[in-house]
Design a protein around this motif. Structure first.
Motif, PDB file in Angstrom:
ATOM      1  N   ALA A  76       0.837  -1.203   0.000  1.00  0.00           N
ATOM      2  CA  ALA A  76       0.000   0.000   0.000  1.00  0.00           C
ATOM      3  C   ALA A  76       0.873   1.255   0.000  1.00  0.00           C
ATOM      4  O   ALA A  76       0.600   2.212  -0.732  1.00  0.00           O
ATOM      5  N   THR A  77       1.932   1.238   0.791  1.00  0.00           N
ATOM      6  CA  THR A  77       2.835   2.389   0.875  1.00  0.00           C
ATOM      7  C   THR A  77       3.552   2.623  -0.441  1.00  0.00           C
ATOM      8  O   THR A  77       3.681   3.763  -0.914  1.00  0.00           O
ATOM      9  N   THR A  78       4.012   1.545  -1.068  1.00  0.00           N
ATOM     10  CA  THR A  78       4.700   1.662  -2.357  1.00  0.00           C
ATOM     11  C   THR A  78       3.783   2.256  -3.415  1.00  0.00           C
ATOM     12  O   THR A  78       4.169   3.162  -4.157  1.00  0.00           O
ATOM     13  N   ALA A  79       2.561   1.766  -3.474  1.00  0.00           N
ATOM     14  CA  ALA A  79       1.598   2.271  -4.455  1.00  0.00           C
ATOM     15  C   ALA A  79       1.300   3.745  -4.213  1.00  0.00           C
ATOM     16  O   ALA A  79       1.199   4.533  -5.154  1.00  0.00           O
ATOM     17  N   ALA A  80       1.185   4.132  -2.938  1.00  0.00           N
ATOM     18  CA  ALA A  80       0.898   5.528  -2.600  1.00  0.00           C
ATOM     19  C   ALA A  80       2.038   6.441  -3.036  1.00  0.00           C
ATOM     20  O   ALA A  80       1.814   7.529  -3.575  1.00  0.00           O
ATOM     21  N   GLN A  81       3.262   5.997  -2.805  1.00  0.00           N
ATOM     22  CA  GLN A  81       4.435   6.809  -3.148  1.00  0.00           C
ATOM     23  C   GLN A  81       4.562   6.995  -4.656  1.00  0.00           C
ATOM     24  O   GLN A  81       4.930   8.063  -5.135  1.00  0.00           O
ATOM     25  N   ILE A  82       4.237   5.957  -5.415  1.00  0.00           N
ATOM     26  CA  ILE A  82       4.380   6.024  -6.869  1.00  0.00           C
ATOM     27  C   ILE A  82       3.204   6.730  -7.527  1.00  0.00           C
ATOM     28  O   ILE A  82       3.379   7.535  -8.454  1.00  0.00           O
ATOM     29  N   CYS A  83       1.985   6.476  -7.052  1.00  0.00           N
ATOM     30  CA  CYS A  83       0.785   6.984  -7.716  1.00  0.00           C
ATOM     31  C   CYS A  83       0.420   8.412  -7.331  1.00  0.00           C
ATOM     32  O   CYS A  83      -0.278   9.094  -8.091  1.00  0.00           O
ATOM     33  N   ASP A  84       0.861   8.877  -6.165  1.00  0.00           N
ATOM     34  CA  ASP A  84       0.490  10.226  -5.744  1.00  0.00           C
ATOM     35  C   ASP A  84       1.103  11.263  -6.680  1.00  0.00           C
ATOM     36  O   ASP A  84       2.301  11.255  -6.950  1.00  0.00           O
ATOM     37  N   GLN A  85       0.250  12.156  -7.207  1.00  0.00           N
ATOM     38  CA  GLN A  85       0.647  13.200  -8.156  1.00  0.00           C
ATOM     39  C   GLN A  85       1.132  12.633  -9.491  1.00  0.00           C
ATOM     40  O   GLN A  85       1.854  13.302 -10.234  1.00  0.00           O
ATOM     41  N   LEU A  86       0.700  11.413  -9.801  1.00  0.00           N
ATOM     42  CA  LEU A  86       1.055  10.795 -11.076  1.00  0.00           C
ATOM     43  C   LEU A  86       0.126  11.310 -12.174  1.00  0.00           C
ATOM     44  O   LEU A  86      -1.096  11.301 -12.018  1.00  0.00           O
ATOM     45  N   ASP A  87       0.690  11.779 -13.280  1.00  0.00           N
ATOM     46  CA  ASP A  87      -0.093  12.268 -14.415  1.00  0.00           C
ATOM     47  C   ASP A  87      -0.358  11.118 -15.385  1.00  0.00           C
ATOM     48  O   ASP A  87       0.564  10.398 -15.778  1.00  0.00           O
ATOM     49  N   ILE A  88      -1.619  10.972 -15.770  1.00  0.00           N
ATOM     50  CA  ILE A  88      -1.981   9.945 -16.742  1.00  0.00           C
ATOM     51  C   ILE A  88      -2.822  10.583 -17.847  1.00  0.00           C
ATOM     52  O   ILE A  88      -3.546  11.547 -17.614  1.00  0.00           O
ATOM     53  N   ASP A  89      -2.684  10.053 -19.058  1.00  0.00           N
ATOM     54  CA  ASP A  89      -3.464  10.514 -20.203  1.00  0.00           C
ATOM     55  C   ASP A  89      -4.377   9.379 -20.643  1.00  0.00           C
ATOM     56  O   ASP A  89      -3.919   8.255 -20.860  1.00  0.00           O
ATOM     57  N   ASP A  90      -5.662   9.693 -20.787  1.00  0.00           N
ATOM     58  CA  ASP A  90      -6.623   8.678 -21.196  1.00  0.00           C
ATOM     59  C   ASP A  90      -7.712   9.347 -22.026  1.00  0.00           C
ATOM     60  O   ASP A  90      -8.303  10.345 -21.610  1.00  0.00           O
ATOM     61  N   ARG A  91      -7.934   8.823 -23.216  1.00  0.00           N
ATOM     62  CA  ARG A  91      -8.961   9.339 -24.127  1.00  0.00           C
ATOM     63  C   ARG A  91      -8.783  10.836 -24.397  1.00  0.00           C
ATOM     64  O   ARG A  91      -9.733  11.608 -24.474  1.00  0.00           O
ATOM     65  N   GLY A  92      -7.517  11.237 -24.520  1.00  0.00           N
ATOM     66  CA  GLY A  92      -7.218  12.613 -24.838  1.00  0.00           C
ATOM     67  C   GLY A  92      -7.311  13.580 -23.672  1.00  0.00           C
ATOM     68  O   GLY A  92      -7.178  14.796 -23.868  1.00  0.00           O
ATOM     69  N   GLU A  93      -7.515  13.092 -22.476  1.00  0.00           N
ATOM     70  CA  GLU A  93      -7.608  13.949 -21.299  1.00  0.00           C
ATOM     71  C   GLU A  93      -6.480  13.618 -20.326  1.00  0.00           C
ATOM     72  O   GLU A  93      -5.984  12.490 -20.283  1.00  0.00           O
ATOM     73  N   ASN A  94      -6.075  14.632 -19.546  1.00  0.00           N
ATOM     74  CA  ASN A  94      -5.007  14.461 -18.565  1.00  0.00           C
ATOM     75  C   ASN A  94      -5.586  14.445 -17.151  1.00  0.00           C
ATOM     76  O   ASN A  94      -6.443  15.263 -16.816  1.00  0.00           O
ATOM     77  N   PHE A  95      -5.121  13.506 -16.331  1.00  0.00           N
ATOM     78  CA  PHE A  95      -5.591  13.369 -14.966  1.00  0.00           C
ATOM     79  C   PHE A  95      -4.386  13.260 -14.025  1.00  0.00           C
ATOM     80  O   PHE A  95      -3.423  12.563 -14.336  1.00  0.00           O
TER      81      PHE A  95
END
Length: 203
Positions: free
Chosen positions: A28-47
């Motif tokens: 859980a800690t590893t996933a939180a450290q990697i995913c927090d503030q992670l930018d992803i692009d999907d269907r032409g939109e940025n999240f």
């Protein structure tokens, strides 16, 4: 990843949140450290994702005594004990929460619609009404009624009922919960599990 609890999509928003339970605190800690503030692009939109670890009741979570996760669990348990939660099943695959909302709101004030993961044949959901009377009325009107091209099954979710009626599989045992926010509203449980497991494997 042991399980994923998707939160309902809020009106007017293109993102949603989820609680993800891991087998170990380290995962859980590893996933939180990697995913927090992670930018992803999907269907032409940025999240931009945000992540935080959630704790049990009584443990401090970023200065708060009770986490959002625990509050949601307590609210569902309270509503179910008051007879306000209806278990609606035999929905056809692909039925989403807004469609169920449109169907049930004619029977009273709807507090929440939570779609359960599909079993590959049909879908089911929990519908929380504002009063037990409205929940009972909803059951009387929809149990055995035709809708979405099928015959629905509706019943009040009991406090001590069948295992299938438990919204929160974390009611018993240890859990290591990550709250994940701001991902696309069309993301499925399977999508989240696959992405998080890939991220942890690369860490």
């Amino acid at each position: 990843v042991q399980w994923v609890h998707l939160m309902p999509v809020k009106a007017g928003q293109g993102t949603r949140a989820a609680f993800v339970n891991f087998a170990t605190a380290a995962d859980a800690t590893t996933a939180a450290q990697i995913c927090d503030q992670l930018d992803i692009d999907d269907r032409g939109e940025n999240f931009t994702l945000t992540c935080s670890i959630k704790q049990r009741t009584g443990e401090k979570t970023f200065g708060k005594k009770t986490s959002v996760f625990t509050s949601a669990q307590m609210e569902h348990t309270r509503a179910r004990s008051e007879g306000r939660v209806v278990y609606l099943s035999r929905l056809p695959l692909g039925t989403d929460e807004p469609q169920v909302q449109d169907l049930v709101e004619q029977f009273g004030i709807v507090k929440e619609v939570y779609a359960l993961p599909a079993n590959g044949i049909t879908q089911a959901c929990f519908v929380t009404m504002s009063t037990a009377e409205e929940a009972g009325y909803l059951v009387r009107m929809l149990n055995g009624a035709p809708a979405f091209g099928t015959t629905l099954c509706a019943d009040v979710a009991r406090e001590k009922g069948e295992k299938r009626k438990r919204t929160f599989p974390e009611d018993e045992g240890d859990y290591h919960v990550l709250e994940l926010k701001n991902f696309p509203h069309w993301t499925t449980v399977e999508d989240l599990k696959a992405c998080i497991e890939i991220v942890n494997q690369k860490a």
